[in-house]
Design a protein around this motif. Structure first.
Motif, PDB file in Angstrom:
ATOM      1  N   MET A   1      32.709  43.195  44.518  1.00 38.52           N
ATOM      2  CA  MET A   1      32.536  43.040  45.937  1.00 38.52           C
ATOM      3  C   MET A   1      32.948  44.320  46.641  1.00 38.52           C
ATOM      4  SD  MET A   1      33.934  39.308  46.897  1.00 38.52           S
ATOM      5  CE  MET A   1      34.184  38.453  45.359  1.00 38.52           C
ATOM      6  N   GLU A   2      32.231  44.628  47.674  1.00 35.49           N
ATOM      7  CA  GLU A   2      32.521  45.817  48.442  1.00 35.49           C
ATOM      8  C   GLU A   2      33.375  45.436  49.644  1.00 35.49           C
ATOM      9  OE1 GLU A   2      29.633  48.824  50.475  1.00 35.49           O
ATOM     10  OE2 GLU A   2      28.946  48.347  48.445  1.00 35.49           O
ATOM     11  N   LYS A   3      34.401  46.205  49.905  1.00 37.64           N
ATOM     12  CA  LYS A   3      35.245  45.928  51.056  1.00 37.64           C
ATOM     13  C   LYS A   3      34.644  46.640  52.267  1.00 37.64           C
ATOM     14  CE  LYS A   3      39.368  47.768  51.312  1.00 37.64           C
ATOM     15  NZ  LYS A   3      40.800  48.019  51.192  1.00 37.64           N
ATOM     16  N   THR A   4      34.412  45.897  53.335  1.00 36.71           N
ATOM     17  CA  THR A   4      33.943  46.477  54.578  1.00 36.71           C
ATOM     18  C   THR A   4      34.916  46.073  55.663  1.00 36.71           C
ATOM     19  OG1 THR A   4      32.641  44.590  55.325  1.00 36.71           O
ATOM     20  CG2 THR A   4      31.559  46.111  53.798  1.00 36.71           C
ATOM     21  N   LYS A   5      34.688  46.556  56.879  1.00 37.27           N
ATOM     22  CA  LYS A   5      35.592  46.186  57.974  1.00 37.27           C
ATOM     23  C   LYS A   5      35.527  44.691  58.279  1.00 37.27           C
ATOM     24  CE  LYS A   5      32.676  46.837  61.931  1.00 37.27           C
ATOM     25  NZ  LYS A   5      32.925  46.743  63.321  1.00 37.27           N
ATOM     26  N   GLU A   6      34.517  44.007  57.772  1.00 36.67           N
ATOM     27  CA  GLU A   6      34.359  42.586  58.025  1.00 36.67           C
ATOM     28  C   GLU A   6      34.979  41.718  56.933  1.00 36.67           C
ATOM     29  OE1 GLU A   6      33.194  41.421  60.908  1.00 36.67           O
ATOM     30  OE2 GLU A   6      33.053  43.537  61.443  1.00 36.67           O
ATOM     31  N   ASN A   7      35.525  42.333  55.900  1.00 37.03           N
ATOM     32  CA  ASN A   7      35.980  41.545  54.755  1.00 37.03           C
ATOM     33  C   ASN A   7      37.402  41.882  54.349  1.00 37.03           C
ATOM     34  OD1 ASN A   7      33.475  40.153  54.199  1.00 37.03           O
ATOM     35  ND2 ASN A   7      32.693  42.131  53.553  1.00 37.03           N
ATOM     36  N   LEU A   8      38.114  40.849  53.979  1.00 39.95           N
ATOM     37  CA  LEU A   8      39.428  41.000  53.378  1.00 39.95           C
ATOM     38  C   LEU A   8      39.248  40.834  51.879  1.00 39.95           C
ATOM     39  CD1 LEU A   8      42.544  41.105  53.524  1.00 39.95           C
ATOM     40  CD2 LEU A   8      42.498  38.622  53.779  1.00 39.95           C
ATOM     41  N   LEU A   9      39.797  41.735  51.121  1.00 45.50           N
ATOM     42  CA  LEU A   9      39.667  41.690  49.663  1.00 45.50           C
ATOM     43  C   LEU A   9      41.030  41.992  49.055  1.00 45.50           C
ATOM     44  CD1 LEU A   9      37.509  41.390  47.411  1.00 45.50           C
ATOM     45  CD2 LEU A   9      37.305  43.866  47.447  1.00 45.50           C
ATOM     46  N   ILE A  10      41.557  41.026  48.287  1.00 53.04           N
ATOM     47  CA  ILE A  10      42.858  41.189  47.627  1.00 53.04           C
ATOM     48  C   ILE A  10      42.691  40.801  46.159  1.00 53.04           C
ATOM     49  CG2 ILE A  10      45.275  40.446  47.528  1.00 53.04           C
ATOM     50  CD1 ILE A  10      45.017  39.622  50.488  1.00 53.04           C
ATOM     51  N   THR A  11      43.211  41.629  45.271  1.00 57.00           N
ATOM     52  CA  THR A  11      43.201  41.331  43.843  1.00 57.00           C
ATOM     53  C   THR A  11      44.644  41.213  43.366  1.00 57.00           C
ATOM     54  OG1 THR A  11      41.134  42.533  43.551  1.00 57.00           O
ATOM     55  CG2 THR A  11      42.433  42.148  41.572  1.00 57.00           C
ATOM     56  N   HIS A  12      44.890  40.231  42.505  1.00 57.29           N
ATOM     57  CA  HIS A  12      46.235  39.985  41.989  1.00 57.29           C
ATOM     58  C   HIS A  12      46.120  39.605  40.507  1.00 57.29           C
ATOM     59  CE1 HIS A  12      50.494  38.987  42.886  1.00 57.29           C
ATOM     60  NE2 HIS A  12      50.360  38.224  41.820  1.00 57.29           N
ATOM     61  N   LEU A  13      47.029  40.098  39.683  1.00 53.69           N
ATOM     62  CA  LEU A  13      47.050  39.777  38.262  1.00 53.69           C
ATOM     63  C   LEU A  13      48.152  38.749  37.999  1.00 53.69           C
ATOM     64  CD1 LEU A  13      45.725  40.520  35.523  1.00 53.69           C
ATOM     65  CD2 LEU A  13      47.613  42.144  35.210  1.00 53.69           C
ATOM     66  N   PHE A  14      47.753  37.609  37.436  1.00 49.47           N
ATOM     67  CA  PHE A  14      48.704  36.543  37.118  1.00 49.47           C
ATOM     68  C   PHE A  14      48.935  36.489  35.620  1.00 49.47           C
ATOM     69  CE2 PHE A  14      46.894  35.137  41.147  1.00 49.47           C
ATOM     70  CZ  PHE A  14      48.046  34.818  41.856  1.00 49.47           C
ATOM     71  N   ASP A  15      50.157  36.168  35.237  1.00 52.85           N
ATOM     72  CA  ASP A  15      50.528  36.052  33.830  1.00 52.85           C
ATOM     73  C   ASP A  15      50.265  34.617  33.356  1.00 52.85           C
ATOM     74  OD1 ASP A  15      51.464  36.711  31.340  1.00 52.85           O
ATOM     75  OD2 ASP A  15      53.580  36.625  31.898  1.00 52.85           O
ATOM     76  N   ALA A  16      48.995  34.221  33.444  1.00 53.59           N
ATOM     77  CA  ALA A  16      48.577  32.886  33.019  1.00 53.59           C
ATOM     78  C   ALA A  16      47.066  32.899  32.821  1.00 53.59           C
ATOM     79  CB  ALA A  16      48.950  31.849  34.084  1.00 53.59           C
ATOM     80  N   ARG A  17      46.602  31.982  32.001  1.00 57.38           N
ATOM     81  CA  ARG A  17      45.165  31.890  31.723  1.00 57.38           C
ATOM     82  C   ARG A  17      44.397  31.421  32.963  1.00 57.38           C
ATOM     83  NH1 ARG A  17      47.517  28.821  27.937  1.00 57.38           N
ATOM     84  NH2 ARG A  17      46.353  26.986  28.582  1.00 57.38           N
ATOM     85  N   PRO A  18      43.103  31.760  33.066  1.00 57.17           N
ATOM     86  CA  PRO A  18      42.305  31.353  34.237  1.00 57.17           C
ATOM     87  C   PRO A  18      42.326  29.853  34.510  1.00 57.17           C
ATOM     88  CG  PRO A  18      41.108  32.994  32.980  1.00 57.17           C
ATOM     89  CD  PRO A  18      42.332  32.628  32.172  1.00 57.17           C
ATOM     90  N   GLU A  19      42.341  29.036  33.470  1.00 54.88           N
ATOM     91  CA  GLU A  19      42.356  27.586  33.669  1.00 54.88           C
ATOM     92  C   GLU A  19      43.579  27.153  34.474  1.00 54.88           C
ATOM     93  OE1 GLU A  19      40.114  28.719  30.069  1.00 54.88           O
ATOM     94  OE2 GLU A  19      42.194  29.086  30.659  1.00 54.88           O
ATOM     95  N   LEU A  20      44.729  27.746  34.174  1.00 55.15           N
ATOM     96  CA  LEU A  20      45.959  27.389  34.877  1.00 55.15           C
ATOM     97  C   LEU A  20      45.949  27.867  36.323  1.00 55.15           C
ATOM     98  CD1 LEU A  20      48.560  28.169  32.061  1.00 55.15           C
ATOM     99  CD2 LEU A  20      47.714  25.935  32.783  1.00 55.15           C
TER     100      LEU A  20
END
Length: 163
Positions: A1-20
């Motif tokens: 995804m591209e961040k523009t002035k109209e969008n909030l974009l936050i990425t975070h790494l969790f120490d758990a599997r996607p299912e959890l």
């Protein structure tokens, strides 16, 4: 995804599997432990996580009072993706203006939130995308609230491991 002035974009790494991590976003028992800004609590008047399902929640803020939100789930793809809307409402679920909800006048009437979950080994890279400007999110405190909520979510996930 591209961040523009109209969008909030936050990425975070969790120490758990996607299912959890995905389950923590869809289980009301887990949501109540992390899905509210610092010092606030959340209650769900209703929640049905499925395509076409809806939620109606209230953030109880000891300083600013209640903030009611209603939303609809447009995509629920376990454990990869959630897409839902967020609309400011009153307790009855009727849409209200941003001013009536205590938000700035230029706050969007409807926000689309997309959350993706990608496995990175035994961890999960989660990306949150919202149709609100990053500048507005930082000005209102929403950006910081997401960061603190993700920190609490990390704690919730650690307390549930191993599964």
């Amino acid at each position: 995804m591209e961040k523009t002035k109209e969008n909030l974009l936050i990425t975070h790494l969790f120490d758990a599997r996607p299912e959890l991590v995905f389950n923590a976003w869809t289980d009301p028992a887990q949501l109540k432990h992390w899905y509210a800004p610092d010092g606030c609590t959340i209650e769900f008047k209703s929640i049905e996580v499925k395509v076409g399902g809806a939620f109606h929640s209230c953030i109880h803020d000891p300083v600013h009072g209640e903030c009611w939100i209603k939303g609809f789930y447009h995509e629920v793809a376990f454990p990869e993706k959630l897409v839902y809307t967020m609309t400011l409402t009153n307790e009855q679920g009727d849409a209200v203006s941003s001013d009536q909800a205590g938000k700035p006048g230029d706050w969007p009437k409807d926000i689309v939130t997309t959350v993706t979950f990608v496995a990175v080994g035994e961890k999960t890279e989660m990306t949150l995308h919202q149709t609100v400007s990053e500048q507005e999110a930082k000005k209102t405190g929403a950006y910081h609230s997401w960061i603190s909520m993700f920190d609490r979510l990390s704690t919730v996930l650690k307390s549930r491991l191993p599964i």
